[in-house]
Design a protein around this motif. Structure first.
Motif, short mmCIF file in Angstrom:
data_model
loop_
_atom_site.label_atom_id
_atom_site.label_comp_id
_atom_site.label_asym_id
_atom_site.label_seq_id
_atom_site.Cartn_x
_atom_site.Cartn_y
_atom_site.Cartn_z
N SER A 83 0.85 -1.18 0.00
CA SER A 83 0.00 0.00 0.00
C SER A 83 0.89 1.24 0.00
O SER A 83 1.94 1.27 0.65
CB SER A 83 -0.91 0.02 1.23
N PHE A 84 0.46 2.26 -0.72
CA PHE A 84 1.20 3.52 -0.71
C PHE A 84 1.11 4.21 0.65
O PHE A 84 1.94 5.05 0.97
CB PHE A 84 0.69 4.45 -1.81
N GLU A 85 0.11 3.86 1.43
CA GLU A 85 -0.03 4.45 2.76
C GLU A 85 1.14 4.06 3.67
O GLU A 85 1.53 4.82 4.55
CB GLU A 85 -1.34 3.99 3.40
N THR A 86 1.70 2.88 3.46
CA THR A 86 2.79 2.39 4.32
C THR A 86 4.12 2.31 3.57
O THR A 86 5.07 1.72 4.07
CB THR A 86 2.44 0.99 4.86
N ALA A 87 4.18 2.92 2.38
CA ALA A 87 5.40 2.86 1.58
C ALA A 87 6.51 3.71 2.20
O ALA A 87 6.25 4.62 3.00
CB ALA A 87 5.11 3.34 0.15
N ASP A 88 7.73 3.42 1.82
CA ASP A 88 8.91 4.13 2.31
C ASP A 88 8.86 5.59 1.87
O ASP A 88 8.88 5.89 0.67
CB ASP A 88 10.16 3.45 1.78
N ARG A 89 8.83 6.52 2.84
CA ARG A 89 8.77 7.94 2.52
C ARG A 89 10.16 8.54 2.27
O ARG A 89 10.27 9.70 1.92
CB ARG A 89 8.09 8.71 3.66
N THR A 90 11.21 7.74 2.45
CA THR A 90 12.56 8.26 2.22
C THR A 90 13.08 7.91 0.83
O THR A 90 14.08 8.49 0.39
CB THR A 90 13.54 7.69 3.27
N ALA A 91 12.43 7.00 0.15
CA ALA A 91 12.86 6.59 -1.19
C ALA A 91 12.20 7.47 -2.25
O ALA A 91 11.14 8.05 -2.02
CB ALA A 91 12.50 5.13 -1.43
N PRO A 92 12.83 7.61 -3.42
CA PRO A 92 12.20 8.39 -4.49
C PRO A 92 10.82 7.85 -4.83
O PRO A 92 10.63 6.63 -4.96
CB PRO A 92 13.17 8.20 -5.67
N ALA A 93 9.85 8.75 -4.97
CA ALA A 93 8.49 8.33 -5.26
C ALA A 93 8.41 7.54 -6.55
O ALA A 93 7.66 6.57 -6.66
CB ALA A 93 7.58 9.56 -5.34
N ARG A 94 9.21 7.93 -7.54
CA ARG A 94 9.14 7.23 -8.82
C ARG A 94 9.56 5.77 -8.69
O ARG A 94 9.01 4.90 -9.38
CB ARG A 94 10.02 7.94 -9.85
N ASP A 95 10.52 5.49 -7.80
CA ASP A 95 10.95 4.11 -7.62
C ASP A 95 9.88 3.28 -6.93
O ASP A 95 9.64 2.11 -7.29
CB ASP A 95 12.24 4.06 -6.80
N ILE A 96 9.22 3.87 -5.93
CA ILE A 96 8.17 3.16 -5.21
C ILE A 96 7.00 2.85 -6.14
O ILE A 96 6.51 1.70 -6.20
CB ILE A 96 7.66 3.99 -4.02
N VAL A 97 6.53 3.87 -6.89
CA VAL A 97 5.39 3.66 -7.77
C VAL A 97 5.72 2.64 -8.86
O VAL A 97 4.93 1.74 -9.15
CB VAL A 97 4.93 4.99 -8.39
N SER A 98 6.89 2.76 -9.46
CA SER A 98 7.27 1.81 -10.51
C SER A 98 7.33 0.38 -9.98
O SER A 98 6.88 -0.56 -10.64
CB SER A 98 8.63 2.21 -11.10
N ASP A 99 7.89 0.21 -8.78
CA ASP A 99 7.99 -1.11 -8.18
C ASP A 99 6.61 -1.70 -7.90
O ASP A 99 6.32 -2.85 -8.24
CB ASP A 99 8.80 -1.04 -6.89
N TYR A 100 5.74 -0.90 -7.27
CA TYR A 100 4.40 -1.38 -6.94
C TYR A 100 3.58 -1.69 -8.19
O TYR A 100 2.86 -2.70 -8.23
CB TYR A 100 3.67 -0.36 -6.07
N TYR A 101 3.69 -0.84 -9.21
CA TYR A 101 2.94 -1.09 -10.44
C TYR A 101 3.47 -2.34 -11.15
O TYR A 101 2.70 -3.09 -11.76
CB TYR A 101 3.03 0.12 -11.36
N ASP A 102 4.77 -2.55 -11.09
CA ASP A 102 5.35 -3.75 -11.70
C ASP A 102 4.79 -5.00 -11.02
O ASP A 102 4.38 -5.96 -11.69
CB ASP A 102 6.87 -3.71 -11.57
#
Length: 373
Positions: A83-102
């Protein structure tokens, strides 16, 4: 499904083509699959990005989820345990979104075809639409014909830059939001940031950290608001304005103009430091800077236009869906001029939560349309 090279005579065939694998496109794909259509055969998702994440994969590295617009979870994402609610807030947003969408695409086997750039959509000659694509890695062209088209291209590929007198004479750099990569690129320069939204504000704060002198200019005074008290009401008003414009085929209004900007602690501190204090719009651009109507001048080495985006619709021009008012008439996600064409993430659906809700509605409408054929 392979997209064959050549004309529509030997093109691949499917029932639904979704253009774009961002929030809106994946949401529609999820519900089509859930309602019984098979990915890769009954419906096809094409995306021009080299990787997953929609427009997020192209955003600047310093952007974090905690400082960006809220990213809502895709429908069914809870089944993956993320969930984006509990995602790492210190990592680049683009990396988190790309990883989750993958992970999401693979979990639901959505079989997104990429990188395929849709060059144009026109008539296939038998009541179907021909979607002409270009493989951006191998420069190979192909065509797929479809009964239904879902346009979920968003706006990232169509940044808006207003014209001001003298723009062509400016000797420095002029960039839009899509061109911005890192604040360090501007060290030793004077930067004018144009725009009253969250992207402009984010740029100003990042440039401050890099000791880059900035001047902030906006077309209208920024309306700060306490998000806890006014956010929902103002958000609903902005959605209503978008919906009205979409139904009437008008150019879509700015979201920020209808909602204002939340006054967070971070923003308040920026105001107190004098970084987030805007000046009115300049009157003209000169070779070495910008000049206001009162004659005052600001030297500039770069002008960063964070002035928003327009819907990316050029590939649909052959279908002649634009109204005389410059927009596309859309009601409940369907073109008023061509019922074969759906718009996901357009107008009132532009927010990530709006795109999720619209995905379900759009998928149901598509099933009804296909069953009537």
């Amino acid at each position: 499904m392979a997209v064959d090279a050549g004309t529509s005579g030997n093109a691949a065939r499917t029932r639904v083509v979704i253009i774009g694998a961002g929030q809106a496109g994946l949401s529609v794909a999820y519900y089509l699959r859930r309602f019984g259509l098979a990915p890769g055969s009954d419906f096809v998702v094409v995306d021009r990005g080299p990787s997953t994440g929609g427009a997020w994969q192209f955003r600047w590295r310093a952007l974090r989820l905690g400082t960006a617009h809220k990213v809502n979870d895709l429908p069914g994402m809870a089944d993956l345990g993320i969930s984006f609610e509990t995602a790492d807030r210190t990592a680049p947003a683009r990396d988190i979104v790309s990883d989750y969408y993958d992970r999401y695409e693979r979990y639901y086997d959505l079989q997104v075809l990429r990188p395929l750039d849709v060059r144009r959509v026109d008539e296939a000659g038998d009541g179907r639409l021909a979607v002409h694509v270009l493989d951006t890695t191998g420069e190979t062209e192909g065509t797929v014909t479809t009964e239904i088209l879902v346009n979920a291209t968003g706006t990232w590929g169509s940044p808006f830059r207003p014209h001001y007198p003298g723009s062509a004479t400016f000797r420095g750099r002029q960039l839009t939001t899509v061109d911005y990569t890192d604040a360090g690129d501007f060290r030793g320069q004077d930067v004018v940031v144009v725009g009253g939204g969250t992207s402009a504000i984010g740029f100003l704060l990042e440039l401050e950290k890099a000791d880059v002198p900035t001047t902030w200019v906006t077309r209208r005074p920024v309306e700060w608001f306490d998000q806890r008290e006014l956010g929902i009401e103002m958000g609903l008003s902005a959605v209503a304005e978008q919906d009205d414009a979409a139904k009437r085929g008008l150019a879509l209004p700015s979201i920020v103009s209808g909602t204002g900007v939340p006054l967070s602690r971070r923003h308040r501190a920026g105001i107190d430091r004098g970084v987030l204090v805007e000046k009115p719009m300049f009157a003209s651009i000169e070779p070495d800077g910008v000049r206001w109507a009162d004659g005052s001048f600001q030297k500039a080495d770069a002008i960063l236009w964070a002035t928003g985006f327009r819907p990316e619709l050029r590939h649909l021009s052959a279908l002649k869906l634009r109204s005389e008012q410059g927009g596309v008439a859309v009601e409940r996600g369907v073109s008023a001029l061509d019922p074969r064409v759906y718009f996901a993430g357009y107008g009132p659906q532009a927010s990530t939560i709006g795109a999720n809700r619209a995905g379900r509605v759009t998928a149901r409408q598509i099933l009804l349309a296909l069953s009537a054929r």
